[in-house]
Design an enzyme around this catalytic site. Structure first.
Site, PDB file in Angstrom:
ATOM      1  N   GLU A 200      -5.362  -4.744  10.524  1.00 37.42           N
ATOM      2  CA  GLU A 200      -4.270  -3.671  10.861  1.00 37.42           C
ATOM      3  C   GLU A 200      -4.484  -3.032  12.236  1.00 37.42           C
ATOM      4  OE1 GLU A 200      -2.183  -2.745   6.837  1.00 37.42           O
ATOM      5  OE2 GLU A 200      -3.985  -1.257   7.121  1.00 37.42           O
TER       6      GLU A 200
ATOM      7  N   GLY B 272       2.429   2.751  10.816  1.00 42.67           N
ATOM      8  CA  GLY B 272       3.636   3.854  10.801  1.00 42.67           C
ATOM      9  C   GLY B 272       4.190   4.255  11.869  1.00 42.67           C
TER      10      GLY B 272
ATOM     11  N   ASN C 155       0.872  -0.890  -0.102  1.00 45.28           N
ATOM     12  CA  ASN C 155      -0.019  -0.033  -0.069  1.00 45.28           C
ATOM     13  C   ASN C 155       0.839   1.171   0.052  1.00 45.28           C
ATOM     14  OD1 ASN C 155      -1.742   2.174   0.444  1.00 45.28           O
ATOM     15  ND2 ASN C 155      -2.333   1.381   2.511  1.00 45.28           N
TER      16      ASN C 155
ATOM     17  N   HIS D 231      -9.503   1.273   4.991  1.00 40.61           N
ATOM     18  CA  HIS D 231      -8.378   1.512   5.698  1.00 40.61           C
ATOM     19  C   HIS D 231      -8.336   2.357   6.860  1.00 40.61           C
ATOM     20  CE1 HIS D 231      -4.068   2.767   6.397  1.00 40.61           C
ATOM     21  NE2 HIS D 231      -3.746   1.783   5.798  1.00 40.61           N
TER      22      HIS D 231
ATOM     23  N   LYS E 136       0.143   4.128  -0.175  1.00 42.82           N
ATOM     24  CA  LYS E 136      -0.490   5.342   0.329  1.00 42.82           C
ATOM     25  C   LYS E 136      -0.085   6.577  -0.764  1.00 42.82           C
ATOM     26  CE  LYS E 136      -0.033   3.142   4.705  1.00 42.82           C
ATOM     27  NZ  LYS E 136      -0.228   3.398   6.310  1.00 42.82           N
TER      28      LYS E 136
ATOM     29  N   GLU F  71      -6.699   4.743   8.083  1.00 43.00           N
ATOM     30  CA  GLU F  71      -6.296   6.263   7.745  1.00 43.00           C
ATOM     31  C   GLU F  71      -7.791   6.989   7.112  1.00 43.00           C
ATOM     32  OE1 GLU F  71      -3.082   5.563   5.500  1.00 43.00           O
ATOM     33  OE2 GLU F  71      -1.991   5.185   7.417  1.00 43.00           O
TER      34      GLU F  71
ATOM     35  N   SER G  17       3.701  -1.788  10.381  1.00 45.86           N
ATOM     36  CA  SER G  17       5.230  -1.637  10.592  1.00 45.86           C
ATOM     37  C   SER G  17       5.490  -3.079  10.223  1.00 45.86           C
ATOM     38  CB  SER G  17       5.320  -1.403  12.130  1.00 45.86           C
ATOM     39  OG  SER G  17       4.875   0.123  11.899  1.00 45.86           O
TER      40      SER G  17
HETATM   41  P1  13P Z   1       2.973   0.692   7.754  1.00 41.83           P
HETATM   42  O1  13P Z   1       3.682  -0.393   7.223  1.00 41.83           O
HETATM   43  O2  13P Z   1       3.768   2.003   7.083  1.00 41.83           O
HETATM   44  O3  13P Z   1       2.904   0.612   9.202  1.00 41.83           O
HETATM   45  O4  13P Z   1       1.555   0.876   7.069  1.00 41.83           O
HETATM   46  C1  13P Z   1       0.708  -0.128   7.288  1.00 41.83           C
HETATM   47  C2  13P Z   1      -0.382   0.064   6.495  1.00 41.83           C
HETATM   48  O5  13P Z   1      -1.327   1.256   6.700  1.00 41.83           O
HETATM   49  C3  13P Z   1      -0.598  -0.692   5.181  1.00 41.83           C
HETATM   50  O6  13P Z   1      -2.015  -0.514   4.573  1.00 41.83           O
END
Ligand code: 13P
Length: 251
Positions: free
Chosen positions: A168, A174, A9, A96, A11, A98, A213
């Site tokens: 997640e 992150g 992903n 997601h 982003k 976010e 992560s």
């Molecule tokens: P990170 O791997 O940067 O923690 O992000 C995970 C994520 O949100 C994947 O959709």
């Protein structure tokens, strides 16, 4: 057997030049594992056409990070499922954290987006997971249940045969603070058991990815868990060497 899936992903990162370089690197890596590990990338939407051109005739699948719940119409700034189909998207991320946290997406809206994707033969990657507050309050499994139930009530449990689930934990995204393999496995096993109450065959076949992560140095321990079928990778998917290490850990 569930084939492991490693999905990147990306982003809201990169530019056209970096996208091209990363696509070429990932497709080269994926060829070496194509028989045993499925690899997918989820670039920003404007780079999906470039992705479809560059990954045609490779083993890597691609998709988008979001879509509209509507089929078409006056929804300025939105992208419809049929548009993603035009560019060969196999997957789309829905729910997601976010988008839930920053854009107010509710379980009801996420369920509608899930259905919109499937109506156009795109596999949703349904994200579920608790915040740190929710974990501390001991309501992790309740939160995950509500997130999943919204989709099952809307589309039926059979819809999970054409979808991927990603657990997640929000506190691990992150932050560099990965869930331990045992913490992740506990929730993955719970998700599978919850689906099994509806249909044991579907529960056994649906892939449940871990995200939060995931790095080259922690991926093997996570993927060794019985109910973890790969990873949804954020930051580390932008670094081709790191992403390659994660793909190798799924072998
Ligand atoms: P990170 O791997 O940067 O923690 O992000 C995970 C994520 O949100 C994947 O959709």
């Amino acid at each position: 057997m569930r084939q492991p899936l490693i999905a990147g992903n990306w982003k809201m990162n990169g530019n056209l030049a970096s996208t091209r370089a990363l696509l070429d690197a990932v497709s080269a890596q994926a060829e070496t594992v194509a028989q045993s590990v499925e690899v997918a990338v989820l670039p920003p939407c404007v780079y999906v056409p470039e992705t479809s051109t560059r990954l045609a005739n490779t083993s890597v699948r691609w998709g988008a990070q979001n879509l509209s719940e509507h089929a078409s119409g006056a929804y300025t700034g939105e992208i419809a499922a049929a548009m993603l189909t035009d560019f060969g998207c196999h997957y789309v991320v829905v729910g997601h954290s976010e988008r839930r946290a920053l854009y107010g997406e509710t379980n009801t809206l996420v369920a509608a987006k899930f259905a919109a994707a499937q109506a156009h033969h795109i596999q949703p990657i349904l994200c579920v997971g608790e915040t740190l507050d929710e974990r501390d309050q001991g309501v992790t499994l309740t939160v995950v249940t509500q997130q999943l139930e919204a989709v099952i009530q809307h589309s039926g449990v059979e819809a999970l045969q054409r979808a991927v689930i990603a657990y997640e934990p929000v506190w691990a995204i992150g932050t560099g603070r990965t869930a331990t393999p045992e913490q992740a496995q506990e929730v993955h096993a719970y998700i599978r058991s919850m689906i099994a109450e509806y249909d044991a065959t579907i529960a056994n076949s649906v892939r449940i990815l871990y995200g939060g992560s995931v790095k080259g140095n922690n991926a093997s321990a996570l993927f060794a868990m019985a109910d973890i079928d790969g990873g949804l990778v954020g930051g580390a998917s932008l670094d081709s060497a790191e992403f390659s290490a994660i793909i190798q850990a799924a072998l």
